[in-house]
Design an enzyme around this catalytic site. Structure first.
Site, mmCIF file in Angstrom:
data_model
loop_
_atom_site.group_PDB
_atom_site.id
_atom_site.type_symbol
_atom_site.label_atom_id
_atom_site.label_comp_id
_atom_site.label_asym_id
_atom_site.label_seq_id
_atom_site.Cartn_x
_atom_site.Cartn_y
_atom_site.Cartn_z
ATOM 1 N N HIS A 43 45.390 34.569 31.870
ATOM 2 C CA HIS A 43 44.330 34.744 30.883
ATOM 3 C C HIS A 43 44.527 36.120 30.248
ATOM 4 O O HIS A 43 44.834 37.092 30.936
ATOM 5 C CB HIS A 43 42.962 34.648 31.566
ATOM 6 C CG HIS A 43 41.836 35.084 30.685
ATOM 7 N ND1 HIS A 43 41.697 34.594 29.399
ATOM 8 C CD2 HIS A 43 40.826 35.971 30.880
ATOM 9 C CE1 HIS A 43 40.635 35.170 28.854
ATOM 10 N NE2 HIS A 43 40.098 35.999 29.718
ATOM 11 N N ASN A 63 41.164 38.543 23.400
ATOM 12 C CA ASN A 63 40.659 37.669 24.465
ATOM 13 C C ASN A 63 40.014 36.435 23.814
ATOM 14 O O ASN A 63 38.960 36.553 23.196
ATOM 15 C CB ASN A 63 39.637 38.443 25.302
ATOM 16 C CG ASN A 63 39.099 37.622 26.463
ATOM 17 O OD1 ASN A 63 39.285 36.406 26.523
ATOM 18 N ND2 ASN A 63 38.418 38.285 27.371
ATOM 19 N N CYS A 86 35.847 32.281 30.650
ATOM 20 C CA CYS A 86 37.291 32.438 30.402
ATOM 21 C C CYS A 86 38.147 31.593 31.340
ATOM 22 O O CYS A 86 39.338 31.425 31.102
ATOM 23 C CB CYS A 86 37.690 33.903 30.514
ATOM 24 S SG CYS A 86 36.844 34.938 29.317
HETATM 25 O O1 UT7 Z 1 37.783 37.806 29.903
HETATM 26 C C1 UT7 Z 1 36.831 37.991 30.876
HETATM 27 C C2 UT7 Z 1 36.892 39.218 31.602
HETATM 28 N N1 UT7 Z 1 36.784 40.427 30.817
HETATM 29 C C3 UT7 Z 1 37.552 41.411 31.166
HETATM 30 O O2 UT7 Z 1 38.389 41.237 32.021
HETATM 31 C C4 UT7 Z 1 37.336 42.793 30.587
HETATM 32 C C5 UT7 Z 1 37.407 43.814 31.685
HETATM 33 N N2 UT7 Z 1 37.185 45.201 31.277
HETATM 34 C C6 UT7 Z 1 38.041 45.871 30.471
HETATM 35 O O3 UT7 Z 1 38.994 45.298 29.975
HETATM 36 C C7 UT7 Z 1 37.813 47.347 30.241
HETATM 37 O O4 UT7 Z 1 36.824 47.797 31.135
HETATM 38 C C8 UT7 Z 1 37.404 47.696 28.795
HETATM 39 C C9 UT7 Z 1 38.600 47.523 27.877
HETATM 40 C C10 UT7 Z 1 36.264 46.825 28.330
HETATM 41 C C11 UT7 Z 1 36.962 49.159 28.702
HETATM 42 O O5 UT7 Z 1 38.025 50.012 29.130
HETATM 43 P P1 UT7 Z 1 37.730 51.200 30.148
HETATM 44 O O6 UT7 Z 1 38.985 51.920 30.349
HETATM 45 O O7 UT7 Z 1 37.042 50.594 31.346
HETATM 46 O O8 UT7 Z 1 36.757 52.116 29.316
HETATM 47 P P2 UT7 Z 1 35.261 52.576 29.660
HETATM 48 O O9 UT7 Z 1 34.325 51.434 29.532
HETATM 49 O O10 UT7 Z 1 35.283 53.317 30.956
HETATM 50 O O11 UT7 Z 1 34.973 53.577 28.509
HETATM 51 C C12 UT7 Z 1 35.672 54.838 28.396
HETATM 52 C C13 UT7 Z 1 35.167 55.572 27.184
HETATM 53 C C14 UT7 Z 1 33.658 55.651 27.085
HETATM 54 O O12 UT7 Z 1 33.323 56.908 26.525
HETATM 55 P P3 UT7 Z 1 32.771 58.113 27.457
HETATM 56 O O13 UT7 Z 1 31.536 57.561 28.096
HETATM 57 O O14 UT7 Z 1 33.880 58.371 28.424
HETATM 58 O O15 UT7 Z 1 32.539 59.208 26.470
HETATM 59 C C15 UT7 Z 1 33.292 54.577 26.105
HETATM 60 O O16 UT7 Z 1 32.076 54.845 25.435
HETATM 61 O O17 UT7 Z 1 35.576 54.875 26.005
HETATM 62 C C16 UT7 Z 1 34.453 54.630 25.158
HETATM 63 N N3 UT7 Z 1 34.668 53.395 24.428
HETATM 64 C C17 UT7 Z 1 35.339 53.341 23.278
HETATM 65 N N4 UT7 Z 1 35.922 54.288 22.526
HETATM 66 C C18 UT7 Z 1 36.542 53.909 21.402
HETATM 67 C C19 UT7 Z 1 34.280 52.140 24.771
HETATM 68 N N5 UT7 Z 1 34.694 51.255 23.841
HETATM 69 C C20 UT7 Z 1 35.344 51.986 22.898
HETATM 70 C C21 UT7 Z 1 36.000 51.651 21.709
HETATM 71 N N6 UT7 Z 1 36.591 52.628 21.003
HETATM 72 N N7 UT7 Z 1 36.095 50.361 21.276
#
Ligand code: UT7
Length: 322
Positions: A249, A279, A113
């Site tokens: 970004h 993204n 990225c």
């Molecule tokens: O471009 C290069 C760099 N990339 C980035 O900068 C991305 C960085 N990371 C992020 O943007 C975030 O970490 C995410 C958007 C990917 C995830 O958000 P989060 O607030 O960190 O969520 P999480 O991974 O902690 O997941 C929370 C919950 C989980 O469920 P449980 O375990 O709490 O029951 C996930 O399974 O949300 C669940 N989950 C979803 N639910 C509905 C994960 N993806 C989804 C989804 N829809 N698409």
């Protein structure tokens, strides 16, 4: 003092749009979850027959037109991309051929990225040292080809697109400073685990897809981007209040908000496209820049900070007067 200055910008987005509601039909997710956790509402998806060079070419044509230059003047092409058409020839040469120009160096820079910021930094050095007089710099990606459409953790995040700029030397600033960084110790947190020299047989089979430890990436991205953004201003004796625009970004609205907060910058001074583009990796910054310039928010002479963070990890900032 010679600066490199952006003479024109362009962008291209494939016509197919996929909304969060469309994704609800593919994986167990919701528009509400995607919007509140990421800021993404929709993304563009390249057609099956559209390659990175095709969309990069369209963005390049726009940048050439908006810069008012003759394409024959281009004497350097640098493309930031992680999703090249082929292993070789590189995307830069493919776009050079589509433009019908010949002879100038053309190559791609692979920094996930951060690809566009890396590419812009390379081109800036060519211009400043007299090695080029008119550079075409592109960020172009078809990230959705790397996605496992069954993985809700990643498939909701990405989109396809391309952005381009024309850089020329100028006695007026111009790019003031570029700072790049990387730390390979984070290699396992965000990756597509196959390529020509490893797991080649798995590429494009659906067996593998982009892998990301979202929480860890989020944490390091917020910390690193806040630090490098502040460092860029301090190194150039620029007060936070002097900054006109942050062109970040576009990975996640919450990461962007955290960086803006570190810079004491109201969100109105941030060019946001994450809601419409998702993204798009290397393409996100040049597309956001083009959006801000085209709609008249970014004006000549204003101070702009661009910042990127991606797999590797890689990161970088470019501080410039438009
Ligand atoms: O471009 C290069 C760099 N990339 C980035 O900068 C991305 C960085 N990371 C992020 O943007 C975030 O970490 C995410 C958007 C990917 C995830 O958000 P989060 O607030 O960190 O969520 P999480 O991974 O902690 O997941 C929370 C919950 C989980 O469920 P449980 O375990 O709490 O029951 C996930 O399974 O949300 C669940 N989950 C979803 N639910 C509905 C994960 N993806 C989804 C989804 N829809 N698409």
């Amino acid at each position: 003092m010679i600066y490199s200055r952006i003479e024109g910008t362009g962008r291209y987005l494939p016509s197919k749009v996929m909304t969060n509601f469309d994704l609800e039909k593919i994986v167990d997710t919701s528009d509400e979850w995607i919007r509140t956790r990421t800021g993404v509402e929709r993304r563009h998806i390249a057609a099956d027959d559209q390659a990175t060079s095709d969309i990069g070419f369209e963005a390049a044509k726009e940048a050439i037109k908006n810069a008012g230059i003759d394409k024959e003047d281009i004497d350097l092409i640098v493309v930031g991309t992680t999703t090249p058409d082929y292993v070789f020839p590189n995307v830069g040469t493919l776009i050079q051929d589509r433009l019908g120009i010949h002879g100038c160096p053309a190559f791609s820079v692979e920094a996930a990225c951060s690809g566009f910021v890396y590419a812009l930094s390379v081109a800036d050095k060519f211009i400043k040292t007299g090695g080029a007089k008119c550079a075409l710099v592109i960020g172009a990606e078809v990230m959705t080809r790397l996605i496992d459409w069954g993985d809700r953790n990643t498939c909701v995040l990405f989109g396809d697109g391309a952005g381009a700029v024309i850089l020329k030397p100028s006695s007026e600033a111009g790019i003031l400073d570029c700072n790049l960084g990387a730390d390979g110790k984070y290699k396992d947190l965000l990756l597509y685990p196959a390529g020509p020299s490893k797991n080649f047989h798995k590429m494009g089979t659906g067996e593998i897809g982009l892998e990301m430890s979202g929480n860890d990436v989020f944490r390091v991205a917020v910390k690193t981007l806040g630090n490098v953004a502040e460092e860029a201003l301090i190194a150039n004796n620029i007060d936070k209040q002097e900054l006109d625009w942050l062109v970040p970004h576009q990975a996640n609205l919450r990461i962007i908000q955290a960086t803006a907060k570190r810079l004491d910058l109201p969100i109105e001074k941030v060019i946001l496209t994450v809601q419409d583009h998702g993204n798009t990796s290397s393409a996100s910054i040049p597309m956001a820049l083009d959006v801000g310039i085209r709609d008249g928010r970014i004006q000549r002479g204003q101070l702009i900070l661009m910042e990127a963070f991606g797999g590797g990890f890689t990161w970088g900032t470019v501080l410039m007067r438009y």
